[in-house]
Design a protein around this motif. Sequence first.
Motif, PDB file in Angstrom:
ATOM      1  N   GLN A  59       0.827  -1.210   0.000  1.00  0.00           N
ATOM      2  CA  GLN A  59       0.000   0.000   0.000  1.00  0.00           C
ATOM      3  C   GLN A  59       0.861   1.260   0.000  1.00  0.00           C
ATOM      4  N   ALA A  60       1.915   1.260   0.789  1.00  0.00           N
ATOM      5  CA  ALA A  60       2.791   2.430   0.851  1.00  0.00           C
ATOM      6  C   ALA A  60       3.486   2.660  -0.485  1.00  0.00           C
ATOM      7  N   ILE A  61       3.918   1.573  -1.127  1.00  0.00           N
ATOM      8  CA  ILE A  61       4.576   1.708  -2.429  1.00  0.00           C
ATOM      9  C   ILE A  61       3.604   2.240  -3.472  1.00  0.00           C
ATOM     10  N   GLN A  62       2.392   1.690  -3.516  1.00  0.00           N
ATOM     11  CA  GLN A  62       1.416   2.168  -4.502  1.00  0.00           C
ATOM     12  C   GLN A  62       1.055   3.629  -4.252  1.00  0.00           C
ATOM     13  N   LEU A  63       0.913   4.008  -2.992  1.00  0.00           N
ATOM     14  CA  LEU A  63       0.630   5.406  -2.653  1.00  0.00           C
ATOM     15  C   LEU A  63       1.741   6.309  -3.179  1.00  0.00           C
ATOM     16  N   TYR A  64       2.979   5.908  -2.962  1.00  0.00           N
ATOM     17  CA  TYR A  64       4.105   6.713  -3.424  1.00  0.00           C
ATOM     18  C   TYR A  64       4.123   6.802  -4.950  1.00  0.00           C
ATOM     19  N   LEU A 314      10.509   8.155  12.402  1.00  0.00           N
ATOM     20  CA  LEU A 314      10.400   8.801  11.095  1.00  0.00           C
ATOM     21  C   LEU A 314       9.421   9.969  11.133  1.00  0.00           C
ATOM     22  N   ARG A 315       8.321   9.794  11.828  1.00  0.00           N
ATOM     23  CA  ARG A 315       7.350  10.892  11.933  1.00  0.00           C
ATOM     24  C   ARG A 315       7.933  12.049  12.745  1.00  0.00           C
ATOM     25  N   ALA A 316       8.616  11.724  13.832  1.00  0.00           N
ATOM     26  CA  ALA A 316       9.163  12.769  14.692  1.00  0.00           C
ATOM     27  C   ALA A 316      10.225  13.604  13.978  1.00  0.00           C
ATOM     28  N   ALA A 317      10.931  12.987  13.036  1.00  0.00           N
ATOM     29  CA  ALA A 317      11.999  13.690  12.327  1.00  0.00           C
ATOM     30  C   ALA A 317      11.472  14.648  11.267  1.00  0.00           C
ATOM     31  N   GLY A 318      10.187  14.515  10.891  1.00  0.00           N
ATOM     32  CA  GLY A 318       9.605  15.398   9.887  1.00  0.00           C
ATOM     33  C   GLY A 318      10.091  15.063   8.487  1.00  0.00           C
ATOM     34  N   GLY A 319       9.890  15.986   7.550  1.00  0.00           N
ATOM     35  CA  GLY A 319      10.374  15.802   6.189  1.00  0.00           C
ATOM     36  C   GLY A 319       9.524  14.848   5.370  1.00  0.00           C
ATOM     37  N   ALA A 322       7.853  11.754   7.179  1.00  0.00           N
ATOM     38  CA  ALA A 322       6.686  12.099   7.992  1.00  0.00           C
ATOM     39  C   ALA A 322       5.480  12.398   7.112  1.00  0.00           C
ATOM     40  N   LYS A 323       5.708  13.085   5.989  1.00  0.00           N
ATOM     41  CA  LYS A 323       4.605  13.399   5.082  1.00  0.00           C
ATOM     42  C   LYS A 323       4.003  12.122   4.496  1.00  0.00           C
ATOM     43  N   LEU A 324       4.871  11.193   4.116  1.00  0.00           N
ATOM     44  CA  LEU A 324       4.371   9.941   3.551  1.00  0.00           C
ATOM     45  C   LEU A 324       3.559   9.164   4.586  1.00  0.00           C
ATOM     46  N   LEU A 325       4.022   9.146   5.836  1.00  0.00           N
ATOM     47  CA  LEU A 325       3.266   8.494   6.903  1.00  0.00           C
ATOM     48  C   LEU A 325       1.913   9.161   7.109  1.00  0.00           C
ATOM     49  N   ALA A 383      12.409   8.319   1.396  1.00  0.00           N
ATOM     50  CA  ALA A 383      11.244   7.826   2.127  1.00  0.00           C
ATOM     51  C   ALA A 383      11.554   7.524   3.582  1.00  0.00           C
ATOM     52  N   ILE A 384      12.840   7.424   3.934  1.00  0.00           N
ATOM     53  CA  ILE A 384      13.195   7.190   5.333  1.00  0.00           C
ATOM     54  C   ILE A 384      13.839   8.414   5.972  1.00  0.00           C
ATOM     55  N   GLY A 385      13.687   9.571   5.312  1.00  0.00           N
ATOM     56  CA  GLY A 385      14.072  10.832   5.931  1.00  0.00           C
ATOM     57  C   GLY A 385      15.556  11.081   6.043  1.00  0.00           C
TER      58      GLY A 385
END
Length: 421
Positions: A59-64, A314-319, A322-325, A383-385
């Motif tokens: 799902q994450a890959i298709q979203l990207y 990853l979310r805490a680091a932003g960028g 975080a946007k993808l999450l 994708a991993i910031g």
Amino acid sequence: MRRRLLTAGAITLAGAMALAACGSGSSGGGTGDAGKTFIISTDQPLQGASGDSSKAVNQAIQLYLDQIGSKAGSYNVKLKIYDDSTAAKGQWDDATCAKNAQDHVANADEIAVMGTLNSGCAKIIAPVLNQDPNGPMLMVSHANTNPGLTKTWDPGEPQKYFPTGTRNYARVITTDDYQGAAAAIYAKEKLGTKTVYILNDNQTYGQGVAKAFETKAKELGITVAGNEPWDAKQPTYTALFNKIKASKPDLIYIGGIYDNNGGQLIKDKVAVLGDNETVKVIAPDGFTGYPELDKLPQGQGMYLSFAGLSNEQLRAAGGAAAKLLDDYKAKYGADPATSFALYGVAAVQVILAALEKSDGTRKSVTDQVFTGAGITIPAATSAIGKEIKIDPATGDTTAIDISILVIKDNTESFVAAQPVS
């Protein structure tokens, strides 16, 4: 295992050469014409306990891909999903991995493979793709951590996975020689471990990470009371833990995947040795991303290592990460079930960058990763910031991140980033 690998590779190579002889005319992606559509595949277990994790990765890959217009430069791309598990086994399956390898080579428009989740499956697929007469065909994993896929580990590794002498396998996550060692350091320095009993699931990944943990534990002065496999087919492990109890360990280290009856193993550990405060438990990332485990009463207080950065980090680091999450959560109503999801996207980013630079042939795509400067994904778009850099000499990522998590309140929560030193 080695004989199975070579047999599968030989069959596939013969079949692929027959296809080429029949005039397929394809270089696994055509002539490189602008606007051509290429297939990027994923190869993961979609059945059994890993199903939720693999679904989240897809799902994450298709979203990207949707967000970037499914493009790699002037090329179009689309996703094809392969299942390397069986319902009967409830996890990855040797024969299915071998068949998938043949199908990857035979699918003329397929340009590269993202996967696999399990290192044992990768060791079956990688040498087959390596012998593709139109390749080697590129394989980039988001989750394989067994060191032997890229570096000296067990006898014959890694050379036996590259029978042509040219590498075609890369990964965006670090390896178990680091993960196992980091868990041992954490056990010694933070948990005060003096005696450990190690269990492994008798598979490639489990044996490898358990070996790495044991080596470092002994180096640190931790007494290793035992290192033995558990049988995934057993209905109960009370006899095993009653035997272990005699050695009075203050830690159980579990090397393996949750799919191998890990839930029953944890239940019986608690029943015989006490809760996870009385006798602590550490398991590697083969136990991460399983909602069933996270909700298990006996799983509360378990420590987990992850060979990368967790979704929480990853979310805490932003960028970009975080946007993808956030975008994933907005679309699917919750965060991905596994931290491997964004690493799946990162692996696809490497494939897309290689495809964009290539002439549209499998060989050229692989060459972009393993010649010259290789592939680097800048931190701003990663994708991993953080920067993703693949070492062209080995196919390994240059980033070494090990996270320690704990299961608490039915959730895997970040505890610490554990240096390996």
